[in-house]
Write a protein that holds these residues in place. Structure first.
Motif: not given
Length: 348
Positions: A80-81, A110, A115
């Motif tokens: 997911q990042c 981010c 993230c």
């Protein structure tokens, strides 16, 4: 979540993130207009969904939704990042050009996604070219004419470069399961916008079309009479797909017919073996296979038959065997099978 998707779309607030019940955002006041809401998820407004009104319902159970808003997302990455940067703008998800995207921009993305800090900023479509996809003019959001959005322009897909593996990936991308049929234009009608002549080289295990190899992205000489359509197994249209029946004999003996690509079709004898016959008798709940042979009435039953099944013999359903293909019935003899007898029917 399908109802919430329509709310977020109508408000231009992205996609639904979560639902809230029991008036978590506070009770409303005045009339309660909607009760028992039913949306397919593809509608543009709640007025296009079915619902009931006039039900006695208290404000203490008013519904709520959290939409994604304009928070960016990362797609086609390993987690997911990581992935291709997309932002919700103008009512749809769009990609971000790498020309002016730098380390500082990546830090903002981010941070907003929770993230951490960016490790690397990649350009040149490192996570594949972005696209939006939808199925239109079907009975629900999991069946219809294939349309893709590229650079904010919607267009249909030429069937010449479209196959079942690409259809499987599209169905998975749309959370509609797997594909049961790629159909011709007479199913869902002709489009009116651009025609993308993508040739999708999918292996079938990808989760998005953008992860497939793609060539020939252009407005090629392919008319809307060749627009591709897809039916996924998440659609109500797929209910009968893969069912089998025997005709012209008894309950466990007769000419083999299978519901394939939304029609009942006879099966040709040429690619049939004991393995496929065993699966068929098992699917019908008719015990083991006694024999199979050419049908005594090989005259044209329908304009299309089916061939190409390849089973190991242990499958419970013909749909679990490798994909078959439609062919003209005049190209071979049709199949007649005799099974041992009726048993408890589980798979038909």
């Amino acid at each position: 979540m399908k109802d919430a998707a329509v709310v977020c779309r109508e408000l231009r607030c992205g996609e639904p993130v979560d639902l809230r019940y029991w008036a978590e955002f506070g009770p409303g006041s005045g009339p309660i207009w909607i009760y028992d809401l039913y949306c397919r998820g593809s509608e543009s407004t709640l007025n296009n969904c079915s619902s009931r009104g006039g039900h006695i319902c208290a404000h203490v159970i008013d519904a709520g939704v959290i939409c994604s808003g304009e928070k960016p997302r990362l797609t086609a990455g390993r987690h997911q990042c990581s992935g291709r940067v997309e932002v919700f703008h103008g009512g749809s998800w769009s990609t971000v050009c790498d020309a002016d995207f730098d380390q500082q921009d990546a830090e903002v993305v981010c941070r907003e996604l929770g993230c951490g800090i960016p490790v690397e900023v990649l350009g040149s479509a490192a996570f594949g070219r972005g696209e939006e996809a939808r199925l239109v003019n079907g009975s629900d959001s999991c069946s219809g004419r294939v349309e893709l959005q590229y650079l904010r322009e919607w267009g249909t897909v030429c069937a010449v470069g479209w196959d079942m593996r690409a259809a499987d990936v599209l169905c998975a991308q749309l959370n509609c399961g797997s594909a049961v049929a790629v159909v011709e234009v007479d199913w869902f009608g002709e489009g009116s916008d651009h025609i993308w002549a993508d040739v999708f080289d999918c292996q079938g295990k990808e989760t998005r079309l953008s992860q497939c190899g793609i060539s020939s992205w252009s407005r090629a000489a392919c008319s809307h009479k060749h627009d591709a359509g897809v039916i996924c197994n998440g659609s109500s249209m797929a209910f009968h797909e893969g069912r089998v029946r025997l005709s012209g004999g008894s309950e466990c003996q007769g000419e083999v017919e299978i519901y394939f690509r939304q029609d009942w079709r006879r099966v040709l004898l040429d690619s049939w073996s004991l393995s496929e016959a065993s699966v068929l008798c098992r699917q019908l709940g008719c015990g083991s296979v006694l024999n199979y042979r050419s049908s005594p009435s090989t005259t044209g039953h329908k304009h299309m038959c089916v061939t190409g099944f390849s089973c190991s013999g242990s499958e419970a359903h013909l749909g679990n065997c490798s994909s078959a293909q439609p062919v003209n019935c005049s190209s071979g003899e049709q199949l007649y099978i005799t099974c041992s007898g009726k048993q408890h029917n589980t798979y038909q």
